[in-house]
Design a protein around this motif. Structure first.
Motif, PDB file in Angstrom:
ATOM      1  N   ILE A  71       0.832  -1.199   0.000  1.00  0.00           N
ATOM      2  CA  ILE A  71       0.000   0.000   0.000  1.00  0.00           C
ATOM      3  C   ILE A  71       0.867   1.250   0.000  1.00  0.00           C
ATOM      4  O   ILE A  71       0.607   2.224  -0.713  1.00  0.00           O
ATOM      5  N   ASN A  72       1.934   1.232   0.801  1.00  0.00           N
ATOM      6  CA  ASN A  72       2.840   2.384   0.879  1.00  0.00           C
ATOM      7  C   ASN A  72       3.497   2.647  -0.473  1.00  0.00           C
ATOM      8  O   ASN A  72       3.662   3.807  -0.880  1.00  0.00           O
ATOM      9  N   PHE A  73       3.877   1.580  -1.164  1.00  0.00           N
ATOM     10  CA  PHE A  73       4.509   1.759  -2.470  1.00  0.00           C
ATOM     11  C   PHE A  73       3.510   2.318  -3.488  1.00  0.00           C
ATOM     12  O   PHE A  73       3.835   3.227  -4.259  1.00  0.00           O
ATOM     13  N   LEU A  74       2.286   1.811  -3.467  1.00  0.00           N
ATOM     14  CA  LEU A  74       1.273   2.323  -4.386  1.00  0.00           C
ATOM     15  C   LEU A  74       0.954   3.788  -4.082  1.00  0.00           C
ATOM     16  O   LEU A  74       0.666   4.571  -4.996  1.00  0.00           O
ATOM     17  N   SER A  75       1.023   4.169  -2.817  1.00  0.00           N
ATOM     18  CA  SER A  75       0.807   5.569  -2.438  1.00  0.00           C
ATOM     19  C   SER A  75       1.950   6.439  -2.949  1.00  0.00           C
ATOM     20  O   SER A  75       1.740   7.577  -3.380  1.00  0.00           O
ATOM     21  N   LEU A  76       3.170   5.891  -2.901  1.00  0.00           N
ATOM     22  CA  LEU A  76       4.332   6.625  -3.420  1.00  0.00           C
ATOM     23  C   LEU A  76       4.176   6.900  -4.908  1.00  0.00           C
ATOM     24  O   LEU A  76       4.528   7.983  -5.393  1.00  0.00           O
ATOM     25  N   ILE A  77       3.629   5.922  -5.622  1.00  0.00           N
ATOM     26  CA  ILE A  77       3.420   6.093  -7.063  1.00  0.00           C
ATOM     27  C   ILE A  77       2.537   7.309  -7.335  1.00  0.00           C
ATOM     28  O   ILE A  77       2.802   8.098  -8.244  1.00  0.00           O
ATOM     29  N   GLU A  78       1.484   7.450  -6.529  1.00  0.00           N
ATOM     30  CA  GLU A  78       0.553   8.553  -6.730  1.00  0.00           C
ATOM     31  C   GLU A  78       1.217   9.908  -6.535  1.00  0.00           C
ATOM     32  O   GLU A  78       0.753  10.916  -7.061  1.00  0.00           O
ATOM     33  N   GLN A  79       2.300   9.949  -5.785  1.00  0.00           N
ATOM     34  CA  GLN A  79       2.974  11.208  -5.479  1.00  0.00           C
ATOM     35  C   GLN A  79       4.097  11.532  -6.451  1.00  0.00           C
ATOM     36  O   GLN A  79       4.693  12.600  -6.375  1.00  0.00           O
ATOM     37  N   SER A  80       4.413  10.609  -7.343  1.00  0.00           N
ATOM     38  CA  SER A  80       5.530  10.806  -8.273  1.00  0.00           C
ATOM     39  C   SER A  80       5.074  10.628  -9.715  1.00  0.00           C
ATOM     40  O   SER A  80       4.782   9.503 -10.149  1.00  0.00           O
ATOM     41  N   PHE A  81       5.038  11.715 -10.461  1.00  0.00           N
ATOM     42  CA  PHE A  81       4.632  11.647 -11.868  1.00  0.00           C
ATOM     43  C   PHE A  81       5.605  10.789 -12.670  1.00  0.00           C
ATOM     44  O   PHE A  81       5.198  10.001 -13.524  1.00  0.00           O
ATOM     45  N   LEU A  82       6.901  10.922 -12.379  1.00  0.00           N
ATOM     46  CA  LEU A  82       7.913  10.153 -13.108  1.00  0.00           C
ATOM     47  C   LEU A  82       7.746   8.665 -12.871  1.00  0.00           C
ATOM     48  O   LEU A  82       7.737   7.863 -13.817  1.00  0.00           O
ATOM     49  N   LEU A  83       7.610   8.282 -11.607  1.00  0.00           N
ATOM     50  CA  LEU A  83       7.452   6.864 -11.273  1.00  0.00           C
ATOM     51  C   LEU A  83       6.162   6.318 -11.862  1.00  0.00           C
ATOM     52  O   LEU A  83       6.125   5.194 -12.374  1.00  0.00           O
ATOM     53  N   LYS A  84       5.116   7.110 -11.822  1.00  0.00           N
ATOM     54  CA  LYS A  84       3.840   6.693 -12.395  1.00  0.00           C
ATOM     55  C   LYS A  84       3.986   6.412 -13.896  1.00  0.00           C
ATOM     56  O   LYS A  84       3.466   5.416 -14.408  1.00  0.00           O
ATOM     57  N   SER A  85       4.703   7.272 -14.584  1.00  0.00           N
ATOM     58  CA  SER A  85       4.923   7.092 -16.020  1.00  0.00           C
ATOM     59  C   SER A  85       5.762   5.853 -16.300  1.00  0.00           C
ATOM     60  O   SER A  85       5.470   5.078 -17.219  1.00  0.00           O
ATOM     61  N   GLN A  86       6.818   5.676 -15.503  1.00  0.00           N
ATOM     62  CA  GLN A  86       7.706   4.523 -15.696  1.00  0.00           C
ATOM     63  C   GLN A  86       6.965   3.209 -15.489  1.00  0.00           C
ATOM     64  O   GLN A  86       7.097   2.272 -16.281  1.00  0.00           O
ATOM     65  N   LEU A  87       6.166   3.149 -14.421  1.00  0.00           N
ATOM     66  CA  LEU A  87       5.446   1.918 -14.128  1.00  0.00           C
ATOM     67  C   LEU A  87       4.340   1.658 -15.139  1.00  0.00           C
ATOM     68  O   LEU A  87       4.010   0.506 -15.440  1.00  0.00           O
ATOM     69  N   GLY A  88       3.774   2.731 -15.675  1.00  0.00           N
ATOM     70  CA  GLY A  88       2.731   2.577 -16.676  1.00  0.00           C
ATOM     71  C   GLY A  88       3.247   1.970 -17.967  1.00  0.00           C
ATOM     72  O   GLY A  88       2.476   1.416 -18.759  1.00  0.00           O
ATOM     73  N   GLU A  89       4.553   2.061 -18.171  1.00  0.00           N
ATOM     74  CA  GLU A  89       5.163   1.551 -19.398  1.00  0.00           C
ATOM     75  C   GLU A  89       5.851   0.205 -19.210  1.00  0.00           C
ATOM     76  O   GLU A  89       6.425  -0.335 -20.152  1.00  0.00           O
ATOM     77  N   THR A  90       5.823  -0.336 -18.002  1.00  0.00           N
ATOM     78  CA  THR A  90       6.484  -1.620 -17.768  1.00  0.00           C
ATOM     79  C   THR A  90       5.778  -2.736 -18.523  1.00  0.00           C
ATOM     80  O   THR A  90       4.554  -2.754 -18.636  1.00  0.00           O
ATOM     81  N   ASP A  91       6.552  -3.662 -19.044  1.00  0.00           N
ATOM     82  CA  ASP A  91       5.974  -4.758 -19.817  1.00  0.00           C
ATOM     83  C   ASP A  91       6.221  -6.121 -19.179  1.00  0.00           C
ATOM     84  O   ASP A  91       5.984  -7.153 -19.786  1.00  0.00           O
ATOM     85  N   SER A  92       6.721  -6.119 -17.920  1.00  0.00           N
ATOM     86  CA  SER A  92       6.959  -7.376 -17.221  1.00  0.00           C
ATOM     87  C   SER A  92       6.918  -7.153 -15.722  1.00  0.00           C
ATOM     88  O   SER A  92       7.156  -6.044 -15.235  1.00  0.00           O
ATOM     89  N   VAL A  93       6.625  -8.228 -15.002  1.00  0.00           N
ATOM     90  CA  VAL A  93       6.620  -8.156 -13.544  1.00  0.00           C
ATOM     91  C   VAL A  93       8.021  -7.836 -13.042  1.00  0.00           C
ATOM     92  O   VAL A  93       8.187  -7.070 -12.078  1.00  0.00           O
TER      93      VAL A  93
END
Length: 231
Positions: A37-59
């Motif tokens: 949950i903490n990591f998913l919350s961090l994603i919401e606070q970081s535009f860069l991380l959100k973009s990077q994770l949105g483009e991931t193609d593997s676990v």
């Protein structure tokens, strides 16, 4: 919020695979749940991380990005978190569409009976996992306050068309969701005292809290005088 995680774990084939695997091998705890949950919350606070994770193609790439940001996660942990949550939400959704099941769940005498009914319908999760999710819903900023006929404040949160208030109130009656709430969660970890229900990370404001108001100094003094005159 979950980005590519849905594709990695919740597509039909992957979901049924992980659902069976997690049912057999449950080895995670509240700390793991909160870490994700903490990591998913961090994603919401970081535009860069959100973009990077949105483009991931593997676990693997997703996990590597999490590690680079200070979170050590495994595929098994993520699968457990997602499939467990989905099973609870799917049960709520089925209950919303099936009055007889809803009544059966709402009249369960204890959380163990609730879990048994869920399993009989093909949904597997523990009392603790149910409590963690309902506590998370209850503390969500998406809760809405409303007044009932006697002026009491109730909290209601909808997930799509699913009304969650029923399940929160039921869990409160059982004692698996704490009755009080702090507006902000503590920064420091209190995990070593996680069984103490009175610590800040376990507490929620009572439903009647917002129906109360502070008396002014004039009102307080007036009540004192009135009490004195009755003696």
């Amino acid at each position: 919020m979950y980005y590519q995680l849905w594709n990695f774990f919740l597509r039909e084939e992957q979901y049924f695979f992980w659902k069976e695997k997690i049912k057999i091998n449950k080895e995670f705890d509240r700390l793991t749940w909160q870490k994700i949950i903490n990591f998913l919350s961090l994603i919401e606070q970081s535009f860069l991380l959100k973009s990077q994770l949105g483009e991931t193609d593997s676990v693997e790439r997703f996990i590597n990005l999490a590690t680079e940001n200070g979170y050590s996660l495994t595929a098994e942990e993520l699968a457990w978190f997602l499939t467990t949550r989905k099973q609870i939400w799917d049960l709520f959704d089925l209950a919303q569409k099936t009055p007889s099941l809803k009544e059966q769940l709402l009249t369960a005498k204890n959380p163990q009976e609730f879990i048994k009914i869920a399993a009989e319908n093909g949904y597997y999760f523990s009392v603790e996992e149910l409590a963690w999710l309902l506590t998370e819903i209850k503390s969500s900023s998406e809760l809405v306050s409303i007044n009932n006929s006697v002026g009491e404040i109730l909290t209601v949160s909808n997930y799509g068309r699913i009304e969650t208030g029923y399940w929160i109130w039921l869990a409160e009656d059982w004692g698996i969701v704490p009755p009080f709430c702090h507006r902000d969660q503590p920064v420091t970890s209190l995990s070593q005292y996680m069984h103490n229900p009175f610590l800040p990370d376990r507490c929620f404001l009572p439903k009647s809290y917002f129906n109360q108001r502070l008396l002014s100094r004039v009102e307080v003094e007036g009540r004192r005088q009135e009490a004195g005159s009755r003696r």
